[in-house]
Design a protein around this motif. Sequence first.
Motif, PDB file in Angstrom:
ATOM      1  N   ALA A  18       0.969  -0.920  -0.032  1.00  0.00           N
ATOM      2  CA  ALA A  18       0.374  -0.118   0.042  1.00  0.00           C
ATOM      3  C   ALA A  18       1.128   1.379  -0.176  1.00  0.00           C
ATOM      4  O   ALA A  18       2.200   1.740   0.768  1.00  0.00           O
ATOM      5  CB  ALA A  18      -0.892  -0.235   1.899  1.00  0.00           C
ATOM      6  N   SER A  19       0.395   2.489  -0.789  1.00  0.00           N
ATOM      7  CA  SER A  19       1.034   3.694  -0.624  1.00  0.00           C
ATOM      8  C   SER A  19       0.676   4.623   0.592  1.00  0.00           C
ATOM      9  O   SER A  19      -0.140   4.323   1.275  1.00  0.00           O
ATOM     10  CB  SER A  19       0.580   4.455  -1.822  1.00  0.00           C
ATOM     11  N   LEU A  20       1.592   4.651   1.100  1.00  0.00           N
ATOM     12  CA  LEU A  20       1.668   5.687   2.181  1.00  0.00           C
ATOM     13  C   LEU A  20       0.742   7.190   2.071  1.00  0.00           C
ATOM     14  O   LEU A  20       0.213   7.528   0.732  1.00  0.00           O
ATOM     15  CB  LEU A  20       3.376   6.806   2.695  1.00  0.00           C
ATOM     16  N   GLY A  21       0.027   7.519   3.514  1.00  0.00           N
ATOM     17  CA  GLY A  21      -1.138   8.341   3.588  1.00  0.00           C
ATOM     18  C   GLY A  21      -2.385   7.866   2.765  1.00  0.00           C
ATOM     19  O   GLY A  21      -3.522   8.648   3.222  1.00  0.00           O
ATOM     20  N   ILE A  22      -2.797   6.842   2.416  1.00  0.00           N
ATOM     21  CA  ILE A  22      -3.941   6.214   1.809  1.00  0.00           C
ATOM     22  C   ILE A  22      -4.466   5.837   3.532  1.00  0.00           C
ATOM     23  O   ILE A  22      -3.486   5.341   4.455  1.00  0.00           O
ATOM     24  CB  ILE A  22      -4.703   5.248   1.004  1.00  0.00           C
ATOM     25  N   SER A  23      -5.785   5.104   3.559  1.00  0.00           N
ATOM     26  CA  SER A  23      -6.007   4.408   5.054  1.00  0.00           C
ATOM     27  C   SER A  23      -6.166   2.914   4.826  1.00  0.00           C
ATOM     28  O   SER A  23      -6.492   2.593   3.790  1.00  0.00           O
ATOM     29  CB  SER A  23      -7.761   5.413   5.156  1.00  0.00           C
ATOM     30  N   MET A  25      -8.829   0.962   5.283  1.00  0.00           N
ATOM     31  CA  MET A  25      -9.540   1.165   4.596  1.00  0.00           C
ATOM     32  C   MET A  25      -9.516   1.063   2.821  1.00  0.00           C
ATOM     33  O   MET A  25      -9.906   0.146   1.891  1.00  0.00           O
ATOM     34  CB  MET A  25     -10.975   1.596   5.167  1.00  0.00           C
ATOM     35  N   GLU A  26      -8.799   1.709   2.336  1.00  0.00           N
ATOM     36  CA  GLU A  26      -8.506   2.274   0.913  1.00  0.00           C
ATOM     37  C   GLU A  26      -7.833   1.086   0.566  1.00  0.00           C
ATOM     38  O   GLU A  26      -8.047   0.762  -0.575  1.00  0.00           O
ATOM     39  CB  GLU A  26      -8.208   3.756   0.901  1.00  0.00           C
ATOM     40  N   ALA A  27      -6.367   1.058   1.438  1.00  0.00           N
ATOM     41  CA  ALA A  27      -5.676  -0.081   0.592  1.00  0.00           C
ATOM     42  C   ALA A  27      -6.520  -1.501   0.575  1.00  0.00           C
ATOM     43  O   ALA A  27      -6.015  -1.745  -0.123  1.00  0.00           O
ATOM     44  CB  ALA A  27      -4.694   0.441   1.953  1.00  0.00           C
ATOM     45  N   ALA A  28      -7.419  -1.716   1.888  1.00  0.00           N
ATOM     46  CA  ALA A  28      -8.069  -3.290   1.738  1.00  0.00           C
ATOM     47  C   ALA A  28      -9.078  -3.043   0.652  1.00  0.00           C
ATOM     48  O   ALA A  28      -9.465  -4.006  -0.432  1.00  0.00           O
ATOM     49  CB  ALA A  28      -8.720  -3.000   2.880  1.00  0.00           C
ATOM     50  N   ALA A  29      -9.685  -1.978   0.104  1.00  0.00           N
ATOM     51  CA  ALA A  29     -10.644  -1.733  -1.032  1.00  0.00           C
ATOM     52  C   ALA A  29      -9.845  -2.454  -2.736  1.00  0.00           C
ATOM     53  O   ALA A  29     -10.591  -2.708  -3.220  1.00  0.00           O
ATOM     54  CB  ALA A  29     -11.483  -0.836  -0.659  1.00  0.00           C
ATOM     55  N   MET A  30      -8.768  -1.912  -2.615  1.00  0.00           N
ATOM     56  CA  MET A  30      -7.673  -1.305  -3.928  1.00  0.00           C
ATOM     57  C   MET A  30      -7.709  -2.669  -4.132  1.00  0.00           C
ATOM     58  O   MET A  30      -7.217  -3.189  -5.423  1.00  0.00           O
ATOM     59  CB  MET A  30      -6.996  -0.811  -3.873  1.00  0.00           C
ATOM     60  N   ASN A  31      -7.170  -3.382  -3.185  1.00  0.00           N
ATOM     61  CA  ASN A  31      -6.964  -5.138  -3.021  1.00  0.00           C
ATOM     62  C   ASN A  31      -8.138  -6.218  -3.244  1.00  0.00           C
ATOM     63  O   ASN A  31      -7.741  -6.792  -2.742  1.00  0.00           O
ATOM     64  CB  ASN A  31      -5.537  -4.841  -2.097  1.00  0.00           C
ATOM     65  N   ARG A  32      -9.091  -6.072  -3.264  1.00  0.00           N
ATOM     66  CA  ARG A  32     -10.417  -6.334  -3.183  1.00  0.00           C
ATOM     67  C   ARG A  32     -10.137  -7.986  -1.617  1.00  0.00           C
ATOM     68  O   ARG A  32     -10.284  -8.453  -2.029  1.00  0.00           O
ATOM     69  CB  ARG A  32     -10.584  -7.029  -4.284  1.00  0.00           C
ATOM     70  N   VAL A  33      -9.618  -6.610  -0.390  1.00  0.00           N
ATOM     71  CA  VAL A  33      -9.316  -7.660   1.036  1.00  0.00           C
ATOM     72  C   VAL A  33     -10.713  -7.907   1.067  1.00  0.00           C
ATOM     73  O   VAL A  33     -11.741  -7.297   0.956  1.00  0.00           O
ATOM     74  CB  VAL A  33      -8.349  -7.240   2.190  1.00  0.00           C
ATOM     75  N   PRO A  34     -11.074  -9.527   1.096  1.00  0.00           N
ATOM     76  CA  PRO A  34     -12.532  -9.118   2.166  1.00  0.00           C
ATOM     77  C   PRO A  34     -12.643  -9.300   2.634  1.00  0.00           C
ATOM     78  O   PRO A  34     -12.380  -9.508   3.961  1.00  0.00           O
ATOM     79  CB  PRO A  34     -12.927 -10.801   1.151  1.00  0.00           C
ATOM     80  N   GLY A  35     -13.838  -9.067   3.517  1.00  0.00           N
ATOM     81  CA  GLY A  35     -13.524  -8.301   5.261  1.00  0.00           C
ATOM     82  C   GLY A  35     -13.968  -7.152   6.056  1.00  0.00           C
ATOM     83  O   GLY A  35     -14.607  -6.583   6.565  1.00  0.00           O
ATOM     84  N   CYS A  49     -15.782  -1.027   8.345  1.00  0.00           N
ATOM     85  CA  CYS A  49     -14.380  -1.490   8.209  1.00  0.00           C
ATOM     86  C   CYS A  49     -13.828  -1.587   8.947  1.00  0.00           C
ATOM     87  O   CYS A  49     -12.603  -1.329   9.556  1.00  0.00           O
ATOM     88  CB  CYS A  49     -14.249  -0.135   7.023  1.00  0.00           C
ATOM     89  N   HIS A  50     -14.542  -2.150  10.447  1.00  0.00           N
ATOM     90  CA  HIS A  50     -14.417  -3.223  11.581  1.00  0.00           C
ATOM     91  C   HIS A  50     -13.015  -3.369  11.626  1.00  0.00           C
ATOM     92  O   HIS A  50     -13.189  -4.282  11.069  1.00  0.00           O
ATOM     93  CB  HIS A  50     -15.378  -3.032  11.958  1.00  0.00           C
ATOM     94  N   ARG A  83     -10.438  -1.074  16.281  1.00  0.00           N
ATOM     95  CA  ARG A  83     -10.174   0.504  15.369  1.00  0.00           C
ATOM     96  C   ARG A  83     -11.646   0.470  13.787  1.00  0.00           C
ATOM     97  O   ARG A  83     -11.492  -0.612  13.317  1.00  0.00           O
ATOM     98  CB  ARG A  83      -8.929   1.107  14.498  1.00  0.00           C
ATOM     99  N   LEU A  84     -11.320   1.768  13.565  1.00  0.00           N
ATOM    100  CA  LEU A  84     -12.281   1.823  11.485  1.00  0.00           C
ATOM    101  C   LEU A  84     -11.259   1.960  10.988  1.00  0.00           C
ATOM    102  O   LEU A  84     -10.440   3.328  11.330  1.00  0.00           O
ATOM    103  CB  LEU A  84     -13.059   2.649  11.744  1.00  0.00           C
ATOM    104  N   ALA A  85     -10.103   1.362   9.855  1.00  0.00           N
ATOM    105  CA  ALA A  85      -9.493   0.945   8.929  1.00  0.00           C
ATOM    106  C   ALA A  85      -9.863   1.985   8.270  1.00  0.00           C
ATOM    107  O   ALA A  85      -8.441   2.929   7.941  1.00  0.00           O
ATOM    108  CB  ALA A  85      -9.740   0.040   8.042  1.00  0.00           C
ATOM    109  N   CYS A  86     -10.872   2.983   8.497  1.00  0.00           N
ATOM    110  CA  CYS A  86     -10.961   4.454   7.673  1.00  0.00           C
ATOM    111  C   CYS A  86     -10.147   5.587   7.860  1.00  0.00           C
ATOM    112  O   CYS A  86     -10.127   6.544   7.197  1.00  0.00           O
ATOM    113  CB  CYS A  86     -12.115   4.488   6.672  1.00  0.00           C
ATOM    114  N   GLN A  87     -10.224   5.236   9.629  1.00  0.00           N
ATOM    115  CA  GLN A  87      -9.800   6.220  10.541  1.00  0.00           C
ATOM    116  C   GLN A  87      -8.329   6.092  10.189  1.00  0.00           C
ATOM    117  O   GLN A  87      -7.444   6.913  11.783  1.00  0.00           O
ATOM    118  CB  GLN A  87     -10.570   6.279  10.894  1.00  0.00           C
ATOM    119  N   ILE A  88      -7.087   5.280   9.819  1.00  0.00           N
ATOM    120  CA  ILE A  88      -6.178   5.165   9.750  1.00  0.00           C
ATOM    121  C   ILE A  88      -5.550   5.190   8.678  1.00  0.00           C
ATOM    122  O   ILE A  88      -5.095   4.348   8.269  1.00  0.00           O
ATOM    123  CB  ILE A  88      -5.930   3.645  10.572  1.00  0.00           C
TER     124      ILE A  88
END
Length: 106
Positions: A18-23, A25-35, A49-50, A83-88
């Motif tokens: 993953a790139s620095l600075g994105i959340s 949650m964004e890294a998971a979504a971009m890589n289609r991580v289930p869950g 995104c718990h 935590r919420l992945a969108c806030q990290i």
Amino acid sequence: MVQISYVAHNGAVHKVTASLGISLMEAAAMNRVPGIEGDCGGFCACGTCHCYVDEKDAILLPEMHELERATLDFAYDVTERSRLACQIPITEQMDGIRVRLPARQY
């Protein structure tokens, strides 16, 4: 770029770069991580995104703010490690972090 491992509730590991600075949650979504759903797009409004962050890795994260805490009230199976992945936002220090995912999202 950092490597992050998302560990599903069944133990399956999904490693992503993953790139620095994105959340997280964004890294998971971009890589289609289930869950990780991220239904609200990262606005801390849905709780889908718990995730769980190990205690040893928690020091790498920003402190939880009140909105995140309130949104977690709507998540399932919340613990002291929730935590919420969108806030990290992803930082260099997070290279190799393992994020655990709950069995279900809200």
